[in-house]
Design an enzyme around this catalytic site. Structure first.
Site, PDB file in Angstrom:
ATOM      1  N   GLY A  90       0.833  -1.198   0.000  1.00 59.81           N
ATOM      2  CA  GLY A  90       0.000   0.000   0.000  1.00 59.81           C
ATOM      3  C   GLY A  90       0.867   1.247   0.000  1.00 59.81           C
ATOM      4  N   GLY A 104       3.249   5.206   7.109  1.00 60.43           N
ATOM      5  CA  GLY A 104       2.166   5.538   8.038  1.00 60.43           C
ATOM      6  C   GLY A 104       1.957   4.432   9.062  1.00 60.43           C
ATOM      7  N   GLU A 111       9.854  -2.253   4.312  1.00 58.08           N
ATOM      8  CA  GLU A 111       9.132  -2.090   3.038  1.00 58.08           C
ATOM      9  C   GLU A 111      10.067  -1.608   1.935  1.00 58.08           C
ATOM     10  OE1 GLU A 111       4.618  -1.109   4.620  1.00 58.08           O
ATOM     11  OE2 GLU A 111       6.012   0.541   4.383  1.00 58.08           O
ATOM     12  N   LYS A 129      -5.322   8.356  -2.063  1.00 53.18           N
ATOM     13  CA  LYS A 129      -3.854   8.331  -1.940  1.00 53.18           C
ATOM     14  C   LYS A 129      -3.160   9.094  -3.069  1.00 53.18           C
ATOM     15  CE  LYS A 129      -4.253   5.600   1.636  1.00 53.18           C
ATOM     16  NZ  LYS A 129      -3.799   4.255   1.751  1.00 53.18           N
TER      17      LYS A 129
HETATM   18  C1  5RP Z   1       2.999   1.041   6.301  1.00 53.78           C
HETATM   19  C2  5RP Z   1       2.683   1.691   5.010  1.00 53.78           C
HETATM   20  C3  5RP Z   1       1.326   1.489   4.450  1.00 53.78           C
HETATM   21  O1  5RP Z   1       1.429   0.918   3.194  1.00 53.78           O
HETATM   22  C4  5RP Z   1       0.634   2.815   4.352  1.00 53.78           C
HETATM   23  O2  5RP Z   1       0.630   3.420   5.632  1.00 53.78           O
HETATM   24  C5  5RP Z   1      -0.803   2.668   3.835  1.00 53.78           C
HETATM   25  O3  5RP Z   1      -1.578   2.026   4.787  1.00 53.78           O
HETATM   26  P1  5RP Z   1      -3.119   1.736   4.526  1.00 53.78           P
HETATM   27  O4  5RP Z   1      -3.209   0.768   3.407  1.00 53.78           O
HETATM   28  O5  5RP Z   1      -3.613   1.150   5.842  1.00 53.78           O
HETATM   29  O6  5RP Z   1      -3.784   3.060   4.223  1.00 53.78           O
HETATM   30  O7  5RP Z   1       3.490   2.362   4.412  1.00 53.78           O
HETATM   31  O8  5RP Z   1       4.270   1.392   6.757  1.00 53.78           O
END
Ligand code: 5RP
Length: 260
Positions: A90, A104, A111, A129
């Site tokens: 994501g 986030g 990652e 996004k």
């Molecule tokens: C985690 C990330 C996630 O991919 C990003 O925060 C998006 O999260 P979500 O799919 O819950 O909106 O970078 O470190």
């Protein structure tokens, strides 16, 4: 279970469902972290269970590892896999060049390592996004605990000379204590509003002693799959310069995953 997903979960689910169509038998897959990535792990688990898909998964967090094992995906470490065919993850923001802000969920370090060790990175997203300029979402920076206040002060000093609209930095908290990543580090969130030059920002941040990694993903993402609440998906491929549309059936999604 009501049998109905919320509009946002439908968007995340259809993006994930479309993205796993890129997965082929025998692939080594990097598995991202977060609520959208969780849908992808569930979709992969379904393919393993119902269609006998044979894959090896490298998770980017303990949370993702737990879910992957739960849905029957064979989990190995990046050191065991060494190199990956594809990572699906994501994002918190993506722009027209497919530059990202991630972290986030606090998993940006694993990652970024996993995505960089992959032939291809596919990001799955809902329409919220997509941004014109990165930076409305606070930029996460992973710092080692030793001397973190000094590191934070050095980052703030550096921000004064950067092309950004905001310059404040906050230590991410988990209740009353500092948030701790899977690697035992802290996160400093930078409230920049708009990042004029993400590439420069990423390079400069990583020069600050104490900074382990930052949440800007530049030239790493190849494809963004955006899902919509009505089941539509858009597949934007930056290398091919193509934008394809598709429609995903999501009627049974809630029931399919009710037992997970
Ligand atoms: C985690 C990330 C996630 O991919 C990003 O925060 C998006 O999260 P979500 O799919 O819950 O909106 O970078 O470190």
């Amino acid at each position: 279970m009501t049998g109905e997903l919320s509009p946002i979960d439908t968007a995340k689910f259809v993006a994930a469902k479309r993205a796993v169509e890129f997965v082929e038998d025998g692939m080594r897959i990097g598995m991202g972290t977060g609520s959208t990535a969780a849908w992808m792990v569930k979709c992969l688990g379904e393919l393993v269970r119902d269609e006998g898909l044979k894959i090896t998964g490298v998770p980017t967090s303990t949370r993702t590892a737990e879910l992957a094992r739960q849905v029957g995906i064979k989990v190995v470490s990046l050191d065991e896999a060494r190199w990956l065919d594809l990572t699906i993850d994501g994002t918190d923001e993506f722009d027209a060049d497919l530059c990202l802000i991630k972290g986030g969920g606090g998993a940006l370090l694993q990652e970024k390592i996993v995505a960089t060790a992959s032939d291809q990175m596919i990001v799955i997203a809902d329409p919220s996004k997509q941004v014109e300029h990165l930076g409305a979402f606070p930029l996460p920076v992973e710092v080692i605990p030793f001397g973190w206040q000094t590191t934070k002060a050095l980052i703030e000093e550096m921000l004064v000379s950067m092309d950004v609209l905001g310059q404040s930095a906050t230590l991410r908290m988990n209740g009353d204590a500092a948030f701790v990543t899977d690697e035992g580090n802290h996160i400093v969130d930078l409230h920049l509003t708009r990042i004029g030059n993400p590439r420069q920002m990423s390079l400069v941040l990583n020069q600050v002693p104490g900074v382990v990694e930052n949440g800007l993903f530049i030239d790493i993402c190849d494809v963004v799959v955006t899902g919509y609440a009505d089941g539509r998906v858009e597949v934007l491929d930056i290398n091919e310069g193509t934008l394809e549309e598709d429609q995903i059936n999501f009627a049974d999604a809630e029931n399919m995953f009710a037992d997970i």
